[in-house]
Design a protein around this motif. Sequence first.
Motif, PDB file in Angstrom:
ATOM      1  N   THR A  28      24.793   5.537   1.529  1.00 36.22           N
ATOM      2  CA  THR A  28      24.298   4.511   0.613  1.00 36.22           C
ATOM      3  C   THR A  28      23.284   3.601   1.289  1.00 36.22           C
ATOM      4  O   THR A  28      22.288   3.181   0.684  1.00 36.22           O
ATOM      5  CB  THR A  28      25.464   3.669   0.063  1.00 36.22           C
ATOM      6  N   LEU A  29      23.514   3.299   2.569  1.00 31.23           N
ATOM      7  CA  LEU A  29      22.610   2.411   3.300  1.00 31.23           C
ATOM      8  C   LEU A  29      21.214   3.005   3.456  1.00 31.23           C
ATOM      9  O   LEU A  29      20.247   2.259   3.694  1.00 31.23           O
ATOM     10  CB  LEU A  29      23.193   2.096   4.685  1.00 31.23           C
ATOM     11  N   LEU A  30      21.086   4.306   3.323  1.00 31.24           N
ATOM     12  CA  LEU A  30      19.782   4.951   3.494  1.00 31.24           C
ATOM     13  C   LEU A  30      18.746   4.411   2.518  1.00 31.24           C
ATOM     14  O   LEU A  30      17.583   4.222   2.864  1.00 31.24           O
ATOM     15  CB  LEU A  30      19.911   6.470   3.311  1.00 31.24           C
ATOM     16  N   ILE A  31      19.170   4.152   1.282  1.00 28.24           N
ATOM     17  CA  ILE A  31      18.220   3.726   0.255  1.00 28.24           C
ATOM     18  C   ILE A  31      17.724   2.310   0.496  1.00 28.24           C
ATOM     19  O   ILE A  31      16.647   1.923   0.002  1.00 28.24           O
ATOM     20  CB  ILE A  31      18.854   3.838  -1.151  1.00 28.24           C
ATOM     21  N   LEU A  32      18.473   1.526   1.255  1.00 26.99           N
ATOM     22  CA  LEU A  32      18.083   0.135   1.492  1.00 26.99           C
ATOM     23  C   LEU A  32      16.821   0.026   2.333  1.00 26.99           C
ATOM     24  O   LEU A  32      16.169  -1.017   2.347  1.00 26.99           O
ATOM     25  CB  LEU A  32      19.229  -0.629   2.179  1.00 26.99           C
ATOM     26  N   GLU A  33      16.472   1.102   3.034  1.00 25.25           N
ATOM     27  CA  GLU A  33      15.260   1.062   3.862  1.00 25.25           C
ATOM     28  C   GLU A  33      14.002   1.109   3.004  1.00 25.25           C
ATOM     29  O   GLU A  33      12.942   0.637   3.423  1.00 25.25           O
ATOM     30  CB  GLU A  33      15.288   2.246   4.840  1.00 25.25           C
ATOM     31  N   ILE A  34      14.101   1.660   1.799  1.00 34.96           N
ATOM     32  CA  ILE A  34      12.939   1.767   0.914  1.00 34.96           C
ATOM     33  C   ILE A  34      12.754   0.442   0.195  1.00 34.96           C
ATOM     34  O   ILE A  34      13.527   0.079  -0.684  1.00 34.96           O
ATOM     35  CB  ILE A  34      13.111   2.921  -0.093  1.00 34.96           C
ATOM     36  N   LYS A  35      11.719  -0.284   0.571  1.00 38.86           N
ATOM     37  CA  LYS A  35      11.469  -1.616   0.032  1.00 38.86           C
ATOM     38  C   LYS A  35      10.608  -1.540  -1.229  1.00 38.86           C
ATOM     39  O   LYS A  35       9.598  -0.846  -1.262  1.00 38.86           O
ATOM     40  CB  LYS A  35      10.773  -2.493   1.077  1.00 38.86           C
ATOM     41  N   ILE A  36      11.006  -2.283  -2.239  1.00 37.51           N
ATOM     42  CA  ILE A  36      10.240  -2.332  -3.481  1.00 37.51           C
ATOM     43  C   ILE A  36       8.996  -3.187  -3.262  1.00 37.51           C
ATOM     44  O   ILE A  36       9.091  -4.321  -2.777  1.00 37.51           O
ATOM     45  CB  ILE A  36      11.089  -2.936  -4.612  1.00 37.51           C
ATOM     46  N   PRO A  37       7.804  -2.672  -3.577  1.00 40.82           N
ATOM     47  CA  PRO A  37       6.571  -3.455  -3.401  1.00 40.82           C
ATOM     48  C   PRO A  37       6.607  -4.733  -4.230  1.00 40.82           C
ATOM     49  O   PRO A  37       6.974  -4.713  -5.406  1.00 40.82           O
ATOM     50  CB  PRO A  37       5.475  -2.500  -3.897  1.00 40.82           C
ATOM     51  N   LYS A  38       6.219  -5.829  -3.619  1.00 40.96           N
ATOM     52  CA  LYS A  38       6.187  -7.113  -4.314  1.00 40.96           C
ATOM     53  C   LYS A  38       4.837  -7.304  -4.994  1.00 40.96           C
ATOM     54  O   LYS A  38       3.825  -6.746  -4.547  1.00 40.96           O
ATOM     55  CB  LYS A  38       6.456  -8.237  -3.318  1.00 40.96           C
ATOM     56  N   PRO A  39       4.805  -8.090  -6.066  1.00 40.96           N
ATOM     57  CA  PRO A  39       3.542  -8.288  -6.797  1.00 40.96           C
ATOM     58  C   PRO A  39       2.389  -8.766  -5.918  1.00 40.96           C
ATOM     59  O   PRO A  39       1.253  -8.328  -6.093  1.00 40.96           O
ATOM     60  CB  PRO A  39       3.918  -9.340  -7.845  1.00 40.96           C
ATOM     61  N   ASP A  40       2.684  -9.654  -4.947  1.00 49.21           N
ATOM     62  CA  ASP A  40       1.595 -10.166  -4.113  1.00 49.21           C
ATOM     63  C   ASP A  40       1.088  -9.129  -3.117  1.00 49.21           C
ATOM     64  O   ASP A  40       0.029  -9.303  -2.511  1.00 49.21           O
ATOM     65  CB  ASP A  40       2.048 -11.422  -3.360  1.00 49.21           C
ATOM     66  N   GLU A  41       1.824  -8.019  -2.954  1.00 50.88           N
ATOM     67  CA  GLU A  41       1.404  -6.964  -2.043  1.00 50.88           C
ATOM     68  C   GLU A  41       0.514  -5.932  -2.727  1.00 50.88           C
ATOM     69  O   GLU A  41      -0.090  -5.092  -2.063  1.00 50.88           O
ATOM     70  CB  GLU A  41       2.636  -6.247  -1.461  1.00 50.88           C
ATOM     71  N   ILE A  42       0.469  -5.986  -4.042  1.00 55.59           N
ATOM     72  CA  ILE A  42      -0.310  -4.993  -4.786  1.00 55.59           C
ATOM     73  C   ILE A  42      -1.448  -5.649  -5.562  1.00 55.59           C
ATOM     74  O   ILE A  42      -1.909  -5.121  -6.575  1.00 55.59           O
ATOM     75  CB  ILE A  42       0.596  -4.199  -5.749  1.00 55.59           C
ATOM     76  N   ALA A  43      -1.915  -6.785  -5.058  1.00 58.98           N
ATOM     77  CA  ALA A  43      -2.986  -7.499  -5.757  1.00 58.98           C
ATOM     78  C   ALA A  43      -4.270  -6.684  -5.788  1.00 58.98           C
ATOM     79  O   ALA A  43      -5.013  -6.697  -6.778  1.00 58.98           O
ATOM     80  CB  ALA A  43      -3.233  -8.848  -5.083  1.00 58.98           C
ATOM     81  N   SER A  44      -4.552  -5.964  -4.708  1.00 54.50           N
ATOM     82  CA  SER A  44      -5.818  -5.225  -4.612  1.00 54.50           C
ATOM     83  C   SER A  44      -5.677  -3.739  -4.944  1.00 54.50           C
ATOM     84  O   SER A  44      -6.678  -3.040  -5.071  1.00 54.50           O
ATOM     85  CB  SER A  44      -6.401  -5.367  -3.197  1.00 54.50           C
ATOM     86  N   VAL A  45      -4.452  -3.245  -5.086  1.00 52.22           N
ATOM     87  CA  VAL A  45      -4.232  -1.842  -5.434  1.00 52.22           C
ATOM     88  C   VAL A  45      -3.190  -1.760  -6.535  1.00 52.22           C
ATOM     89  O   VAL A  45      -2.470  -2.719  -6.802  1.00 52.22           O
ATOM     90  CB  VAL A  45      -3.764  -1.025  -4.209  1.00 52.22           C
ATOM     91  N   SER A  46      -3.087  -0.604  -7.160  1.00 54.95           N
ATOM     92  CA  SER A  46      -2.107  -0.433  -8.227  1.00 54.95           C
ATOM     93  C   SER A  46      -0.723  -0.182  -7.657  1.00 54.95           C
ATOM     94  O   SER A  46      -0.575   0.213  -6.487  1.00 54.95           O
ATOM     95  CB  SER A  46      -2.520   0.738  -9.123  1.00 54.95           C
ATOM     96  N   LEU A  47       0.285  -0.385  -8.474  1.00 54.77           N
ATOM     97  CA  LEU A  47       1.661  -0.126  -8.057  1.00 54.77           C
ATOM     98  C   LEU A  47       1.844   1.352  -7.728  1.00 54.77           C
ATOM     99  O   LEU A  47       2.575   1.709  -6.790  1.00 54.77           O
ATOM    100  CB  LEU A  47       2.627  -0.541  -9.166  1.00 54.77           C
ATOM    101  N   PHE A  48       1.163   2.206  -8.466  1.00 54.23           N
ATOM    102  CA  PHE A  48       1.263   3.644  -8.227  1.00 54.23           C
ATOM    103  C   PHE A  48       0.799   4.003  -6.815  1.00 54.23           C
ATOM    104  O   PHE A  48       1.457   4.770  -6.109  1.00 54.23           O
ATOM    105  CB  PHE A  48       0.431   4.398  -9.264  1.00 54.23           C
ATOM    106  N   ILE A  49      -0.323   3.437  -6.406  1.00 58.22           N
ATOM    107  CA  ILE A  49      -0.854   3.706  -5.065  1.00 58.22           C
ATOM    108  C   ILE A  49       0.107   3.169  -4.009  1.00 58.22           C
ATOM    109  O   ILE A  49       0.349   3.820  -2.978  1.00 58.22           O
ATOM    110  CB  ILE A  49      -2.240   3.053  -4.881  1.00 58.22           C
TER     111      ILE A  49
END
Length: 213
Positions: A28-49
């Motif tokens: 279960t802990l394995l999935i915790l390493e995958i961080k969800i992109p925050k809105p301020d991190e995708i200002a210049s690119v799309s969420l898909f990218i």
Amino acid sequence: MEDSRRDDQKETGRVESFSDGVIAIAITLLILEIKIPKPDEIASVSLFIKLLDLWPSFLAFVTSFATILVMWVNHHRVFRLVRTTDYPFLYWNGFLLLIISFVPFPTALLAGHLTSPDAATATAVYAGTNVVMALAFSGVWGHLRKHPRLLFATADPDELEGISRQYRFGPLLYLIAFGVAFVSPAASIAACLALAIFFAFAGRPAWARSAKK
């Protein structure tokens, strides 16, 4: 005699339940390493990218999930044959659980450095962890084979030999993946994933193969 049989079943049940709990937490802990992109991190690119940029994390997650899942299936297979336990067996099993619970760390390390100049080191740590895990499993099974009184007398000799053969080559194959990491991290990761798939099929007991037929 009946009381002794119930005590044996209770003891092996406790060990397997404890092992299942540790393995469940680790996987279960394995999935915790995958961080969800925050809105301020995708200002210049799309969420898909941004999600595509997470491919090292997804690759590491799938590889580790498959490895631990196969390890759990084979652990269950072994415990179907265990009649009772002794203290050395408990410590061997504990050592195996120690390595399994450590897997989320090399998984995160691999995901974070797979595209960096340190990819070879991160991959070597990951593959090396699999080597130690395979050795630990071999230790668990080796102890049972050296002390057959711990196994059911009705255990199928062909299945016992099949498990022994599988664990005899497991550490060597993962050691090869470890060595390949210094030459080609991608090939090493592919080898680890391929070995998980291989042992998933090679580890099927005879009763499971006959049931399919």
